[in-house]
Design an enzyme around this catalytic site. Sequence first.
Site, PDB file in Angstrom:
ATOM      1  N   ALA A 245      19.846  49.166  -5.965  1.00 35.52           N
ATOM      2  CA  ALA A 245      18.644  49.862  -6.443  1.00 35.52           C
ATOM      3  C   ALA A 245      18.698  51.384  -6.294  1.00 35.52           C
ATOM      4  CB  ALA A 245      17.369  49.317  -5.805  1.00 35.52           C
ATOM      5  N   ALA A 246      19.890  51.944  -6.041  1.00 35.33           N
ATOM      6  CA  ALA A 246      19.992  53.419  -6.013  1.00 35.33           C
ATOM      7  C   ALA A 246      19.595  53.968  -7.386  1.00 35.33           C
ATOM      8  CB  ALA A 246      21.411  53.852  -5.678  1.00 35.33           C
ATOM      9  N   GLY A 247      20.150  53.341  -8.425  1.00 37.90           N
ATOM     10  CA  GLY A 247      19.843  53.785  -9.787  1.00 37.90           C
ATOM     11  C   GLY A 247      18.364  53.609 -10.111  1.00 37.90           C
ATOM     12  N   ASP A 248      17.795  52.469  -9.721  1.00 34.90           N
ATOM     13  CA  ASP A 248      16.368  52.215 -10.007  1.00 34.90           C
ATOM     14  C   ASP A 248      15.485  53.229  -9.281  1.00 34.90           C
ATOM     15  OD1 ASP A 248      17.060  50.048 -11.539  1.00 34.90           O
ATOM     16  OD2 ASP A 248      16.786  48.596  -9.923  1.00 34.90           O
TER      17      ASP A 248
HETATM   18  P1  ATP Z   1      22.820  50.668  -8.795  1.00 35.38           P
HETATM   19  O1  ATP Z   1      23.273  49.749  -9.903  1.00 35.38           O
HETATM   20  O2  ATP Z   1      23.559  50.505  -7.499  1.00 35.38           O
HETATM   21  O3  ATP Z   1      21.352  50.730  -8.615  1.00 35.38           O
HETATM   22  P2  ATP Z   1      23.578  52.752 -10.626  1.00 35.38           P
HETATM   23  O4  ATP Z   1      25.001  52.482 -10.978  1.00 35.38           O
HETATM   24  O5  ATP Z   1      22.539  52.445 -11.629  1.00 35.38           O
HETATM   25  O6  ATP Z   1      23.226  52.132  -9.220  1.00 35.38           O
HETATM   26  P3  ATP Z   1      24.395  55.263  -9.499  1.00 35.38           P
HETATM   27  O7  ATP Z   1      24.938  56.218 -10.483  1.00 35.38           O
HETATM   28  O8  ATP Z   1      25.375  54.528  -8.641  1.00 35.38           O
HETATM   29  O9  ATP Z   1      23.403  54.289 -10.262  1.00 35.38           O
HETATM   30  O10 ATP Z   1      23.386  56.010  -8.492  1.00 35.38           O
HETATM   31  C1  ATP Z   1      22.215  56.646  -8.933  1.00 35.38           C
HETATM   32  C2  ATP Z   1      22.006  57.899  -8.113  1.00 35.38           C
HETATM   33  O11 ATP Z   1      21.860  57.520  -6.734  1.00 35.38           O
HETATM   34  C3  ATP Z   1      23.158  58.882  -8.151  1.00 35.38           C
HETATM   35  O12 ATP Z   1      23.035  59.752  -9.262  1.00 35.38           O
HETATM   36  C4  ATP Z   1      23.017  59.586  -6.808  1.00 35.38           C
HETATM   37  O13 ATP Z   1      22.050  60.634  -6.884  1.00 35.38           O
HETATM   38  C5  ATP Z   1      22.451  58.487  -5.898  1.00 35.38           C
HETATM   39  N1  ATP Z   1      23.524  57.836  -5.125  1.00 35.38           N
HETATM   40  C6  ATP Z   1      24.222  56.736  -5.462  1.00 35.38           C
HETATM   41  N2  ATP Z   1      25.155  56.432  -4.522  1.00 35.38           N
HETATM   42  C7  ATP Z   1      25.027  57.375  -3.551  1.00 35.38           C
HETATM   43  C8  ATP Z   1      25.693  57.632  -2.309  1.00 35.38           C
HETATM   44  N3  ATP Z   1      26.697  56.855  -1.868  1.00 35.38           N
HETATM   45  N4  ATP Z   1      25.278  58.697  -1.589  1.00 35.38           N
HETATM   46  C9  ATP Z   1      24.260  59.502  -2.006  1.00 35.38           C
HETATM   47  N5  ATP Z   1      23.602  59.316  -3.168  1.00 35.38           N
HETATM   48  C10 ATP Z   1      23.975  58.276  -3.933  1.00 35.38           C
END
Ligand code: ATP
Length: 299
Positions: A245-248
């Site tokens: 949920a980093a992206g969300d």
């Molecule tokens: P997920 O599917 O895991 O929710 P995602 O692939 O949709 O993620 P990411 O690009 O991995 O999205 O992450 C979204 C944002 O979260 C990044 O742009 C960054 O700001 C933050 N982020 C992700 N991973 C990290 C990390 N290891 N440390 C700090 N910030 C992070």
Amino acid sequence: MSEIIVAGSINMDIVNHVDQFALPGQTIQGKLTEFFPGGKGANQAVAAAKSGASVRMIGAVGRDPFGEELISSLRQAGVSTDQVVKKEGASGMAFITVNAQGENEIILSQGANGKLTASDIPDLSAYSHVHAVLLQNEIPWPVTRHVILEARRHRIPVIFNPAPAMPVSDDDLALIDTLVLNETEAECIAGESAEPPEKAARFFIGRGVREVLLTLGERGCFYANRDGDEIAVSAYPVQAVDTTAAGDTFIGAFAAARAEGMPVREGLRFASAAAALSVIRRGAQASIPAKAEILRFMN
Ligand code: ATP
């Protein structure tokens, strides 16, 4: 107050921790089972609400015990659920297995999300004042497209996160105001490498998207718009424990920031801080920080 509508999925994430993944036909012992309210739509709705927006969720849960729990989790975060419908059968579920190396395997069971139809979508003329409609790709595409067209008809800006990755036609890309996607999703739609991000971003702008935001995991994010503005923002350096949920979190926080009128660069920093805080905690909605905490972390 800034107002956002989120139309998307609502799931229960069922997480099993194991030493090693099971081989075909094998039965293994799980070490721990956890239940986390999730689903990309619900997660982004919670993130936007915790970032200070007034959020209304459009979606579906099942008439099973999870249904009530999922609605109550949304309400606890301050999300309005009067447009969440109940469907016969099971709620959406994600069966997630995490091994000792922290790798995961996920089976997504659509449940009620897959039963959502255009007739479940309220007339958006009643919501033409909202700042944005935010959509993902975990409900049937015809329903998502219907909401996009309705939003455009009522001049509501459309933010679209095509996740999980799927091909999107040029005609449909031209309907999007803000496209937010990670590199896998960008490659799936563009049909070519998403590196360097500037090139990928220009591809989408060339297809008629008003602004595009590429998330690049721990490398941060890259923003571009039709006026030629391009902004790269680094991720905050943190010790990641669980990036679920980093992206969300990033998308919900960015939508809320923009809806309240924060300039783009500041909105990107705010969203990056929200996402960084979410990766240092486990779970989906449980890991999403509130606005005060995000602002403290940034200063
Ligand atoms: P997920 O599917 O895991 O929710 P995602 O692939 O949709 O993620 P990411 O690009 O991995 O999205 O992450 C979204 C944002 O979260 C990044 O742009 C960054 O700001 C933050 N982020 C992700 N991973 C990290 C990390 N290891 N440390 C700090 N910030 C992070």
